[in-house]
Design a protein around this motif. Structure first.
Motif, PDB file in Angstrom:
ATOM      1  N   ALA A 165      32.364  12.539 -49.311  1.00  0.00           N
ATOM      2  CA  ALA A 165      31.017  12.858 -49.799  1.00  0.00           C
ATOM      3  C   ALA A 165      30.332  11.641 -50.410  1.00  0.00           C
ATOM      4  O   ALA A 165      29.379  11.773 -51.163  1.00  0.00           O
ATOM      5  N   GLY A 166      30.828  10.441 -50.100  1.00  0.00           N
ATOM      6  CA  GLY A 166      30.227   9.227 -50.626  1.00  0.00           C
ATOM      7  C   GLY A 166      28.749   9.129 -50.297  1.00  0.00           C
ATOM      8  O   GLY A 166      28.312   9.528 -49.221  1.00  0.00           O
ATOM      9  N   ALA A 167      27.957   8.604 -51.222  1.00  0.00           N
ATOM     10  CA  ALA A 167      26.506   8.568 -51.059  1.00  0.00           C
ATOM     11  C   ALA A 167      26.046   7.226 -50.500  1.00  0.00           C
ATOM     12  O   ALA A 167      26.640   6.180 -50.767  1.00  0.00           O
ATOM     13  N   SER A 168      24.968   7.255 -49.725  1.00  0.00           N
ATOM     14  CA  SER A 168      24.391   6.031 -49.180  1.00  0.00           C
ATOM     15  C   SER A 168      22.891   6.230 -49.004  1.00  0.00           C
ATOM     16  O   SER A 168      22.403   7.358 -48.914  1.00  0.00           O
ATOM     17  N   VAL A 169      22.195   5.116 -48.958  1.00  0.00           N
ATOM     18  CA  VAL A 169      20.754   5.167 -48.738  1.00  0.00           C
ATOM     19  C   VAL A 169      20.399   4.186 -47.624  1.00  0.00           C
ATOM     20  O   VAL A 169      20.990   3.119 -47.509  1.00  0.00           O
ATOM     21  N   SER A 170      19.473   4.575 -46.789  1.00  0.00           N
ATOM     22  CA  SER A 170      18.991   3.681 -45.733  1.00  0.00           C
ATOM     23  C   SER A 170      17.520   3.955 -45.504  1.00  0.00           C
ATOM     24  O   SER A 170      17.032   5.067 -45.733  1.00  0.00           O
ATOM     25  N   GLY A 171      16.816   2.926 -45.061  1.00  0.00           N
ATOM     26  CA  GLY A 171      15.396   3.101 -44.792  1.00  0.00           C
ATOM     27  C   GLY A 171      14.647   1.797 -44.919  1.00  0.00           C
ATOM     28  O   GLY A 171      15.241   0.713 -44.939  1.00  0.00           O
ATOM     29  N   PHE A 172      13.322   1.890 -45.009  1.00  0.00           N
ATOM     30  CA  PHE A 172      12.516   0.682 -45.097  1.00  0.00           C
ATOM     31  C   PHE A 172      11.248   0.937 -45.898  1.00  0.00           C
ATOM     32  O   PHE A 172      10.809   2.081 -46.065  1.00  0.00           O
ATOM     33  N   VAL A 173      10.676  -0.147 -46.390  1.00  0.00           N
ATOM     34  CA  VAL A 173       9.349  -0.151 -46.993  1.00  0.00           C
ATOM     35  C   VAL A 173       8.522  -1.178 -46.240  1.00  0.00           C
ATOM     36  O   VAL A 173       8.971  -2.307 -46.021  1.00  0.00           O
ATOM     37  N   GLN A 174       7.327  -0.790 -45.839  1.00  0.00           N
ATOM     38  CA  GLN A 174       6.434  -1.695 -45.128  1.00  0.00           C
ATOM     39  C   GLN A 174       5.115  -1.782 -45.889  1.00  0.00           C
ATOM     40  O   GLN A 174       4.515  -0.765 -46.234  1.00  0.00           O
ATOM     41  N   LEU A 175       4.682  -3.011 -46.186  1.00  0.00           N
ATOM     42  CA  LEU A 175       3.516  -3.235 -47.024  1.00  0.00           C
ATOM     43  C   LEU A 175       2.543  -4.216 -46.383  1.00  0.00           C
ATOM     44  O   LEU A 175       2.953  -5.107 -45.640  1.00  0.00           O
ATOM     45  N   ALA A 176       1.267  -4.053 -46.726  1.00  0.00           N
ATOM     46  CA  ALA A 176       0.242  -5.032 -46.356  1.00  0.00           C
ATOM     47  C   ALA A 176      -0.626  -5.247 -47.596  1.00  0.00           C
ATOM     48  O   ALA A 176      -1.754  -4.751 -47.676  1.00  0.00           O
TER      49      ALA A 176
ATOM     50  N   ASN B  55       1.685  -7.585 -42.183  1.00  0.00           N
ATOM     51  CA  ASN B  55       2.621  -6.701 -42.854  1.00  0.00           C
ATOM     52  C   ASN B  55       3.934  -7.410 -43.168  1.00  0.00           C
ATOM     53  O   ASN B  55       4.364  -8.311 -42.444  1.00  0.00           O
ATOM     54  N   LEU B  56       4.567  -6.979 -44.236  1.00  0.00           N
ATOM     55  CA  LEU B  56       5.933  -7.382 -44.524  1.00  0.00           C
ATOM     56  C   LEU B  56       6.773  -6.115 -44.639  1.00  0.00           C
ATOM     57  O   LEU B  56       6.269  -5.044 -44.988  1.00  0.00           O
ATOM     58  N   ARG B  57       8.063  -6.243 -44.316  1.00  0.00           N
ATOM     59  CA  ARG B  57       8.928  -5.074 -44.271  1.00  0.00           C
ATOM     60  C   ARG B  57      10.305  -5.424 -44.816  1.00  0.00           C
ATOM     61  O   ARG B  57      10.883  -6.444 -44.466  1.00  0.00           O
ATOM     62  N   LEU B  58      10.812  -4.539 -45.668  1.00  0.00           N
ATOM     63  CA  LEU B  58      12.167  -4.650 -46.217  1.00  0.00           C
ATOM     64  C   LEU B  58      12.974  -3.458 -45.737  1.00  0.00           C
ATOM     65  O   LEU B  58      12.571  -2.309 -45.922  1.00  0.00           O
ATOM     66  N   ASP B  59      14.107  -3.730 -45.096  1.00  0.00           N
ATOM     67  CA  ASP B  59      15.034  -2.680 -44.677  1.00  0.00           C
ATOM     68  C   ASP B  59      16.269  -2.716 -45.551  1.00  0.00           C
ATOM     69  O   ASP B  59      16.761  -3.799 -45.912  1.00  0.00           O
ATOM     70  N   VAL B  60      16.805  -1.535 -45.885  1.00  0.00           N
ATOM     71  CA  VAL B  60      17.995  -1.452 -46.716  1.00  0.00           C
ATOM     72  C   VAL B  60      18.950  -0.424 -46.123  1.00  0.00           C
ATOM     73  O   VAL B  60      18.534   0.602 -45.593  1.00  0.00           O
TER      74      VAL B  60
ATOM     75  N   GLY C  92      -3.509  -1.963 -50.922  1.00  0.00           N
ATOM     76  CA  GLY C  92      -2.790  -2.180 -49.672  1.00  0.00           C
ATOM     77  C   GLY C  92      -2.325  -0.902 -49.020  1.00  0.00           C
ATOM     78  O   GLY C  92      -2.366   0.181 -49.612  1.00  0.00           O
ATOM     79  N   ASP C  93      -1.913  -1.051 -47.780  1.00  0.00           N
ATOM     80  CA  ASP C  93      -1.322   0.052 -47.034  1.00  0.00           C
ATOM     81  C   ASP C  93       0.176   0.106 -47.314  1.00  0.00           C
ATOM     82  O   ASP C  93       0.820  -0.920 -47.537  1.00  0.00           O
ATOM     83  N   TRP C  94       0.708   1.311 -47.283  1.00  0.00           N
ATOM     84  CA  TRP C  94       2.120   1.537 -47.574  1.00  0.00           C
ATOM     85  C   TRP C  94       2.687   2.493 -46.541  1.00  0.00           C
ATOM     86  O   TRP C  94       2.079   3.504 -46.203  1.00  0.00           O
ATOM     87  N   SER C  95       3.849   2.165 -46.034  1.00  0.00           N
ATOM     88  CA  SER C  95       4.608   3.138 -45.243  1.00  0.00           C
ATOM     89  C   SER C  95       6.082   2.953 -45.556  1.00  0.00           C
ATOM     90  O   SER C  95       6.540   1.840 -45.808  1.00  0.00           O
TER      91      SER C  95
END
Length: 491
Positions: free
Chosen positions: A257-268, A238-243, A292-295
């Motif tokens: 009220a400033g906006a932000s995004v956080s999370g990750f994508v994990q792929l195989a 698997n590879l994973r990108l966090d932002v 591939g698998d995605w989460s």
């Protein structure tokens, strides 16, 4: 008359692992095309061979990075030659003898060294009698001649490999024999053989370019295991990108009220390749694609910018790799590019906090059959896990975290796809509701999960040796959406 802003809090922690499955195919392989994971056994005595498909091993004892088909001769054979240099603009190449012990794949320029070997791969087994002779035997190391076809792994000047036919021998230099080349097709090297297999992408061989601050990359394989943020252990392959980054807010939005995004994508990701040339004169069937698998998990907070047209797409990382798939003696270079992004579509009236976890899989590609041409293949299964949403005021919002992908051969694009799981919410100006039952419902609100899958087949799939098609063939738009929660009552 102004519509009064009403506070809304939609707290959905009680949603148990919402196994909402959405599966579909925008198009399937045409009748007669070999599926991507099977290959019919060759008929006895028909002269065809079944070639293994696997990740090309790297190291001194691996196969040569170049296969050669002599002018007017039979099938491809491994060669002790190598591409010393290549000029794409002129088509000129210098072919030289590889040093003793050759067999390592030349790393692409700028990759920072030799890439680690890919893990896994599958094939249907090589037919008896198709063995790979050692480099330097059978005349495979003789100087190239007009009419020769060469298939090379990445080399200087050809970071995505080289598939070419020698049209002119220009002479010798201190580096080797200089030749002029022209583009050719895989059918000129694979001829009437058959091949079929799946090869997992080695995550350690992926080059990542962050497009904003707050992006980190993790991967895991059988050796050199690495861990994701906060001690998360990744499954092998698997590879994973966090932002974790801010996004544009609506005009006039207060700082609070400033906006932000956080999370990750994990792929195989896994590359799929199939070829059947047993009919002679070109392939009977072929397949190129990716599965591939995605989460993923992402959280979007704040007052997102309004969308006046198309949704606002914020790319946060680009990934590139050019793995070498060994198809019998032939090194086939498959290029894979991914751009990961966050997408926000809002009407400018909503301050929100949404979070969603998604798991699933996808498969995209192009399938060819004689007499029917190329057909797109796309399918996905997605499951939503518990979500939380908190929305203030009326309006609509849709947030997604997805990937634009392209898969091709030797640096060309053959299949492009866009896969985007999303969360969508809407509420009217009368609504003031909470799922805890403490606040009365005087309007309506709704929350949906879903995904979009779209893309195209490109002209360059003709590299298989199939007829050229005149336009892009769309994969078709595959969309699935399901309700997560909501309420409606009279005002």
């Amino acid at each position: 008359m102004y519509v009064r802003t009403l506070a809304r809090r939609l707290l959905l922690p009680g949603l148990t692992a919402l196994a909402l499955t959405a599966t579909g195919c925008a198009s399937t392989a045409p009748t007669g095309a070999a599926p991507a994971n099977t290959t019919a056994a060759p008929s006895p005595g028909d002269g065809t061979e079944r070639l293994d498909v696997a990740a090309a091993p790297q190291g001194g004892d691996g196969p040569t990075p170049l296969a050669r088909v002599g002018a007017g001769k039979g099938g491809a054979e491994p060669s002790a030659l190598k591409v010393a240099s290549y000029d794409r603009a002129t088509g000129r190449a210098v072919i030289s003898k590889a040093p003793h012990g050759a067999g390592t794949t030349t790393p692409s320029p700028g990759t920072g060294g030799t890439k680690a070997p890919q893990q896994g791969g599958s094939g249907s087994g090589r037919a008896p009698g198709s063995g790979t002779s050692a480099p330097g035997t059978g005349g495979a190391d003789k100087a190239v001649a007009v009419g020769d076809v060469i298939a090379s792994a990445p080399a200087p000047g050809a970071p995505d490999g080289l598939l070419a036919k020698v049209t002119e021998v220009l002479g010798t230099t201190d580096k080797g024999t200089e030749v002029k080349t022209a583009s050719t097709t895989l059918s000129s090297v694979l001829k009437d053989d058959k091949a079929d297999g799946k090869v997992p992408v080695d995550p350690s061989a992926v080059t990542v370019v962050p497009l904003m601050k707050g992006v980190s990359f993790s991967w895991a394989k059988s050796q050199g295991l690495r861990f994701g943020p906060e001690g998360a252990k990744l499954p092998l392959g698997n590879l994973r990108l966090d932002v974790d980054a801010p996004v544009e807010t609506a005009p006039g939005t207060p700082v609070s009220a400033g906006a932000s995004v956080s999370g990750f994508v994990q792929l195989a990701p896994t590359l799929e390749f199939a070829y059947d040339g047993s009919g002679g004169g070109g392939p009977r069937s072929a397949f190129l694609g990716m599965s591939g698998d995605w989460s993923s998990q992402w959280s979007l907070k704040g007052h997102a910018a309004a969308s006046t047209g198309s949704p606002r797409r914020i790319p946060f990382a680009k990934l590139h790799t050019a793995p070498v798939i060994q198809v019998g003696p032939v090194p086939v270079v498959v290029t894979l590019d991914l751009t990961l992004y966050v997408q926000v579509e809002a009407d400018g009236h909503v301050t929100l906090e949404v979070r969603q976890d998604v798991q699933g899989d996808f498969r995209v590609g192009g399938s060819y059959a004689t007499g029917k041409g190329w057909s797109p293949v796309s399918a996905s299964t997605v499951r939503s896990t518990p979500v939380k949403a908190e929305v203030t005021a009326a309006g609509r919002v849709k947030s997604a975290i997805g990937a634009e992908a392209s898969v091709g051969l030797y640096g060309t694009v053959g299949v492009s796809a866009d896969f985007a799981p999303y969360l969508r919410g809407e509420a009217d100006a009368k609504a003031s509701a909470s799922t805890d039952g403490k606040t009365s419902v005087s309007g309506a609100w709704a929350l949906y999960g879903g995904f979009d899958l779209s893309g195209n087949l490109q002209l360059q799939l003709s590299l298989f040796g199939t007829p050229v098609f005149e336009r892009r063939i769309p994969l078709g738009s595959l969309n699935r959406e399901w309700p997560l929660a909501g309420a409606k009552a009279a005002g």
